[in-house]
Scaffold this motif. Structure first.
Motif, PDB file in Angstrom:
ATOM      1  N   ARG A 171      24.357  37.573  38.092  1.00  0.00           N
ATOM      2  CA  ARG A 171      25.480  37.065  37.291  1.00  0.00           C
ATOM      3  C   ARG A 171      26.808  37.634  37.801  1.00  0.00           C
ATOM      4  O   ARG A 171      27.822  36.926  37.841  1.00  0.00           O
ATOM      5  CB  ARG A 171      25.275  37.434  35.817  1.00  0.00           C
ATOM      6  N   ARG A 172      26.798  38.884  38.191  1.00  0.00           N
ATOM      7  CA  ARG A 172      28.009  39.493  38.739  1.00  0.00           C
ATOM      8  C   ARG A 172      28.422  38.801  40.038  1.00  0.00           C
ATOM      9  O   ARG A 172      29.596  38.483  40.256  1.00  0.00           O
ATOM     10  CB  ARG A 172      27.782  40.989  38.983  1.00  0.00           C
ATOM     11  N   LYS A 173      27.428  38.527  40.901  1.00  0.00           N
ATOM     12  CA  LYS A 173      27.715  37.839  42.162  1.00  0.00           C
ATOM     13  C   LYS A 173      28.186  36.410  41.918  1.00  0.00           C
ATOM     14  O   LYS A 173      29.050  35.900  42.636  1.00  0.00           O
ATOM     15  CB  LYS A 173      26.477  37.846  43.056  1.00  0.00           C
ATOM     16  N   MET A 174      27.605  35.762  40.898  1.00  0.00           N
ATOM     17  CA  MET A 174      28.049  34.415  40.533  1.00  0.00           C
ATOM     18  C   MET A 174      29.523  34.417  40.163  1.00  0.00           C
ATOM     19  O   MET A 174      30.285  33.542  40.591  1.00  0.00           O
ATOM     20  CB  MET A 174      27.228  33.887  39.352  1.00  0.00           C
ATOM     21  N   ALA A 175      29.918  35.393  39.363  1.00  0.00           N
ATOM     22  CA  ALA A 175      31.317  35.464  38.917  1.00  0.00           C
ATOM     23  C   ALA A 175      32.254  35.672  40.100  1.00  0.00           C
ATOM     24  O   ALA A 175      33.306  35.028  40.201  1.00  0.00           O
ATOM     25  CB  ALA A 175      31.473  36.581  37.892  1.00  0.00           C
ATOM     26  N   ILE A 176      31.866  36.558  41.007  1.00  0.00           N
ATOM     27  CA  ILE A 176      32.702  36.836  42.181  1.00  0.00           C
ATOM     28  C   ILE A 176      32.796  35.606  43.075  1.00  0.00           C
ATOM     29  O   ILE A 176      33.883  35.206  43.513  1.00  0.00           O
ATOM     30  CB  ILE A 176      32.135  38.034  42.971  1.00  0.00           C
ATOM     31  N   GLU A 177      31.641  34.979  43.355  1.00  0.00           N
ATOM     32  CA  GLU A 177      31.618  33.799  44.218  1.00  0.00           C
ATOM     33  C   GLU A 177      32.354  32.630  43.569  1.00  0.00           C
ATOM     34  O   GLU A 177      33.076  31.885  44.227  1.00  0.00           O
ATOM     35  CB  GLU A 177      30.166  33.412  44.526  1.00  0.00           C
ATOM     36  N   GLY A 178      32.169  32.465  42.256  1.00  0.00           N
ATOM     37  CA  GLY A 178      32.855  31.391  41.549  1.00  0.00           C
ATOM     38  C   GLY A 178      34.364  31.544  41.616  1.00  0.00           C
ATOM     39  O   GLY A 178      35.087  30.568  41.847  1.00  0.00           O
ATOM     40  N   LYS A 179      34.846  32.756  41.419  1.00  0.00           N
ATOM     41  CA  LYS A 179      36.295  33.007  41.484  1.00  0.00           C
ATOM     42  C   LYS A 179      36.826  32.760  42.891  1.00  0.00           C
ATOM     43  O   LYS A 179      37.879  32.122  43.067  1.00  0.00           O
ATOM     44  CB  LYS A 179      36.580  34.457  41.064  1.00  0.00           C
ATOM     45  N   ARG A 180      36.073  33.228  43.902  1.00  0.00           N
ATOM     46  CA  ARG A 180      36.511  33.047  45.290  1.00  0.00           C
ATOM     47  C   ARG A 180      36.610  31.561  45.651  1.00  0.00           C
ATOM     48  O   ARG A 180      37.605  31.106  46.222  1.00  0.00           O
ATOM     49  CB  ARG A 180      35.537  33.747  46.241  1.00  0.00           C
ATOM     50  N   CYS A 181      35.582  30.798  45.300  1.00  0.00           N
ATOM     51  CA  CYS A 181      35.559  29.378  45.652  1.00  0.00           C
ATOM     52  C   CYS A 181      36.610  28.594  44.873  1.00  0.00           C
ATOM     53  O   CYS A 181      37.230  27.671  45.412  1.00  0.00           O
ATOM     54  CB  CYS A 181      34.165  28.795  45.404  1.00  0.00           C
ATOM     55  N   TYR A 182      36.835  28.971  43.619  1.00  0.00           N
ATOM     56  CA  TYR A 182      37.828  28.258  42.826  1.00  0.00           C
ATOM     57  C   TYR A 182      39.231  28.512  43.379  1.00  0.00           C
ATOM     58  O   TYR A 182      40.056  27.593  43.458  1.00  0.00           O
ATOM     59  CB  TYR A 182      37.757  28.675  41.366  1.00  0.00           C
ATOM     60  N   GLU A 183      39.495  29.728  43.784  1.00  0.00           N
ATOM     61  CA  GLU A 183      40.791  30.038  44.382  1.00  0.00           C
ATOM     62  C   GLU A 183      40.989  29.262  45.683  1.00  0.00           C
ATOM     63  O   GLU A 183      42.097  28.800  45.986  1.00  0.00           O
ATOM     64  CB  GLU A 183      40.915  31.545  44.627  1.00  0.00           C
ATOM     65  N   LYS A 184      39.905  29.099  46.435  1.00  0.00           N
ATOM     66  CA  LYS A 184      39.976  28.313  47.672  1.00  0.00           C
ATOM     67  C   LYS A 184      40.280  26.853  47.358  1.00  0.00           C
ATOM     68  O   LYS A 184      41.113  26.217  48.028  1.00  0.00           O
ATOM     69  CB  LYS A 184      38.653  28.431  48.427  1.00  0.00           C
ATOM     70  N   ALA A 185      39.621  26.302  46.322  1.00  0.00           N
ATOM     71  CA  ALA A 185      39.870  24.914  45.921  1.00  0.00           C
ATOM     72  C   ALA A 185      41.319  24.732  45.468  1.00  0.00           C
ATOM     73  O   ALA A 185      41.971  23.740  45.812  1.00  0.00           O
ATOM     74  CB  ALA A 185      38.904  24.508  44.808  1.00  0.00           C
ATOM     75  N   LEU A 186      41.836  25.692  44.697  1.00  0.00           N
ATOM     76  CA  LEU A 186      43.223  25.617  44.234  1.00  0.00           C
ATOM     77  C   LEU A 186      44.204  25.647  45.404  1.00  0.00           C
ATOM     78  O   LEU A 186      45.222  24.944  45.388  1.00  0.00           O
ATOM     79  CB  LEU A 186      43.520  26.780  43.284  1.00  0.00           C
ATOM     80  N   ALA A 187      43.876  26.448  46.420  1.00  0.00           N
ATOM     81  CA  ALA A 187      44.749  26.518  47.597  1.00  0.00           C
ATOM     82  C   ALA A 187      44.809  25.159  48.300  1.00  0.00           C
ATOM     83  O   ALA A 187      45.886  24.722  48.747  1.00  0.00           O
ATOM     84  CB  ALA A 187      44.249  27.595  48.562  1.00  0.00           C
ATOM     85  N   PHE A 188      43.680  24.487  48.382  1.00  0.00           N
ATOM     86  CA  PHE A 188      43.661  23.149  48.986  1.00  0.00           C
ATOM     87  C   PHE A 188      44.465  22.158  48.136  1.00  0.00           C
ATOM     88  O   PHE A 188      45.159  21.292  48.661  1.00  0.00           O
ATOM     89  CB  PHE A 188      42.233  22.649  49.154  1.00  0.00           C
ATOM     90  N   MET A 189      44.356  22.293  46.812  1.00  0.00           N
ATOM     91  CA  MET A 189      45.140  21.412  45.934  1.00  0.00           C
ATOM     92  C   MET A 189      46.637  21.629  46.145  1.00  0.00           C
ATOM     93  O   MET A 189      47.410  20.671  46.254  1.00  0.00           O
ATOM     94  CB  MET A 189      44.783  21.681  44.471  1.00  0.00           C
ATOM     95  N   GLU A 190      47.034  22.885  46.210  1.00  0.00           N
ATOM     96  CA  GLU A 190      48.457  23.215  46.340  1.00  0.00           C
ATOM     97  C   GLU A 190      49.024  22.740  47.678  1.00  0.00           C
ATOM     98  O   GLU A 190      50.190  22.362  47.769  1.00  0.00           O
ATOM     99  CB  GLU A 190      48.653  24.723  46.186  1.00  0.00           C
ATOM    100  N   SER A 191      48.188  22.746  48.723  1.00  0.00           N
ATOM    101  CA  SER A 191      48.658  22.318  50.042  1.00  0.00           C
ATOM    102  C   SER A 191      48.498  20.821  50.258  1.00  0.00           C
ATOM    103  O   SER A 191      48.861  20.301  51.311  1.00  0.00           O
ATOM    104  CB  SER A 191      47.895  23.081  51.135  1.00  0.00           C
ATOM    105  N   GLY A 192      47.938  20.140  49.244  1.00  0.00           N
ATOM    106  CA  GLY A 192      47.770  18.697  49.360  1.00  0.00           C
ATOM    107  C   GLY A 192      46.592  18.272  50.213  1.00  0.00           C
ATOM    108  O   GLY A 192      46.463  17.100  50.574  1.00  0.00           O
ATOM    109  N   GLU A 193      45.704  19.200  50.551  1.00  0.00           N
ATOM    110  CA  GLU A 193      44.521  18.864  51.361  1.00  0.00           C
ATOM    111  C   GLU A 193      43.388  18.424  50.429  1.00  0.00           C
ATOM    112  O   GLU A 193      42.382  19.107  50.253  1.00  0.00           O
ATOM    113  CB  GLU A 193      44.102  20.080  52.194  1.00  0.00           C
TER     114      GLU A 193
END
Length: 545
Positions: A171-193
């Motif tokens: 569960r701890r690893k899920m939380a870390i991985e989920g946060k990392r991937c969501y931040e990556k998705a947000l970065a793509f949204m912000e850059s228009g990719e």
């Protein structure tokens, strides 16, 4: 790691027999899997070293050292250093994993796991009593970094403290991985990719990140980021995120109700709105002031029907069907058909097109599909296109691909089949003009290959590039091929490379192979790059052991 853990034996146990078992399995793996040979040999030496250390420990202490404190301090330091040398970056390379897995897997399986061959291991079938199977499945899921699946497995074994600890860690690893991937998705949204958003967003949602679950759910509702529309999955995601006290999820459910999604009834919408308001959502606080219509859904739908809403006819039929009211469902279904409601027309057309259902009638089906087409249904256009094929089941774009490598004398199918493919292609053009990317892909391929119409690379580029602009990975590959060779457009190697890369990142294997070839041999000003070539070859799965 303790040497006893390396060999899977108890403290003070004689190590020879178990050591020989490990060495036998490592030798077998090295012989069968050349790619794992180096690691298997390294692990063999490690096992031998562990056996030697255990043997040394088991020997009686020298009498002269029995009261020598410095001797014990020095020996403790030596043992600590020796134990640290057993740790490694391979699977089961740490004490916690090795100790845990050693209770549930055989020596052969443990050796396979260490050598990266865990895909060969069968976890077994769970029968309700054998909790070891759940633990095995959970641990194998961990090896694939599928933390959510591991948690689901470990949850079923509530009686073991060690399993509970593994579950908590996952569960701890899920939380870390989920946060990392969501931040990556947000970065793509912000850059228009936008084409890059789905993969990390989906991964974050799988890891249970509530914000990612909401964003993915909304993408499923509206068909964003290359997602197919799927209302039921969207509702499942939103309800799961709402349980995690996510205010956005709660208000999104309320908003869907307000938008006419009858699956979210008023009572649930009110509850979710109140929860969102309690979590501080200002929109939810304002929405509460408007109140909720808590009447039964039948009464609300009837009101919509009385106002002339033909979609409410279909929704009423589905509600009756869900409540096992077959008579009511049939009545409302017929009224929806009479009114020209698209979903009802498609449904009855599917019945008449089913050759195994006992009601097959192609002409009747086409009549209903034409009515649905008049209502703006792209799905009906595609169904009409496919119904043009009477003497073959192969669609026009597949026929074009099959003819590609044949001699000219073999290229001509029967005239009537070609004519049927032309009619099918004409319908697909209508679907493409309505925005269907699959239809655009089919047209691009057919025009480039010159079947069933005359080859026209300008048309091929037009449709392939439109689908690529819409985020379709296969179309990106098609467009890249046209750019690379100057078919239907000016040759542009940089544009081709960019599109090949984007297609590969969406999982298009042909693009991966082409990138491997380009980075291996070079292409005009693109220099060979062994590292990139190896990367795309590995991604494609080509030449793997």
């Amino acid at each position: 790691m303790k040497p006893e853990t390396v060999l899977g034996i108890k403290y003070r146990e004689e190590p020879t027999a178990k050591l020989q078992e490990w060495l036998k399995e490592y030798a077998a793996i090295a012989a069968e899997f050349p790619g794992a040979e180096d690691l298997a040999q390294r692990l063999s030496k490690r096992a031998e070293k562990a056996g030697e250390l255990i043997t040394e420990r088991n020997r009686p202490e020298p009498p002269s050292s029995s009261h020598d404190d410095m001797y014990y301090i020095e020996m403790a330091k030596i043992m600590d250093d020796m134990e640290a040398s057993f740790d490694g970056d391979f699977p089961l390379g740490n004490e916690a994993d090795a100790s845990f897995a050693g209770c549930y897997f055989s020596v052969l399986e443990l050796a396979e796991i260490q050598c990266g061959l865990h895909h060969l291991i069968v976890a077994g079938r769970f029968n309700g009593y054998n909790f070891d199977v759940l633990v095995r499945k959970g641990f194998l899921a961990e090896l694939y970094e599928d933390w959510s699946e591991a948690v689901r497995c470990y949850e079923g074994v509530s009686t073991s403290k060690s399993v509970q600890e593994r579950e908590d860690e996952c569960r701890r690893k899920m939380a870390i991985e989920g946060k990392r991937c969501y931040e990556k998705a947000l970065a793509f949204m912000e850059s228009g990719e936008w084409n890059e958003v789905f993969a990390p967003l989906n991964r974050a949602a799988d890891m249970g990140n509530p914000d990612a679950m909401v964003d993915l759910a909304l993408a499923r509702v509206y068909g964003q980021y290359g997602c197919a529309k799927d209302l039921q999955e969207a509702l499942t995601l939103l309800r799961a995120a709402a349980k995690k006290d996510n205010a956005r999820a709660c208000f999104a459910l309320c908003h869907l109700h307000d938008s006419g999604v009858y699956e979210v009834q008023a009572a649930e919408a009110k509850e979710m709105c109140e929860k969102a308001a309690g979590l501080g959502d200002e929109k939810a606080k304002a929405r509460l002031a408007d109140g909720f219509d808590l009447r039964p859904i039948r009464e609300i739908l009837q009101e919509q029907i009385d106002k002339g809403n033909i979609d409410a006819l279909w929704q009423m039929a589905q509600l009756c069907k869900k409540e096992n009211d077959e008579t009511g469902a049939a009545g409302w279904f017929n009224k929806a058909i009479e009114a020209g409601q698209v979903d009802a027309l498609l449904s009855v057309a599917a019945v008449y097109l089913d050759k195994n259902g006992g009601f097959y009638n192609k002409e009747l089906a086409r009549q209903y599909l034409r009515r649905a087409t008049d209502g703006g249904s792209v799905q009906a256009i595609i169904a009409l296109a496919d119904s043009e094929l009477a003497d073959t089941d192969i669609p026009f774009w597949q026929q074009a691909a099959q003819l590609r490598n044949l001699e000219y004398s073999e290229k001509q199918p029967k005239r009537k089949i070609r004519e049927q493919h032309k009619k099918q292609m004409a319908w697909y053009r209508l679907a493409a003009e309505a925005g269907d990317t699959d239809a655009m892909n089919a047209l691009g391929m057919a025009y480039h290959l010159g079947y069933p119409e005359t080859r026209d690379d300008r048309e091929a580029f037009l449709w392939a590039s439109r689908a690529a602009d819409a985020g379709d990975g296969s179309a990106m590959y098609q467009t890249a091929h046209l750019y690379e060779n100057g078919f239907g457009t000016d040759r542009d190697i940089d544009a081709a490379l960019l599109l090949y890369t984007e297609a590969a990142e969406q999982g298009v294997r042909s693009a991966m192979i082409r990138l491997y070839e380009i980075y291996t041999e070079g292409l005009l000003h693109i220099q060979p790059d062994g590292k990139k070539a190896a990367h795309y070859l590995w991604l494609s799965g080509e030449r793997r052991d």
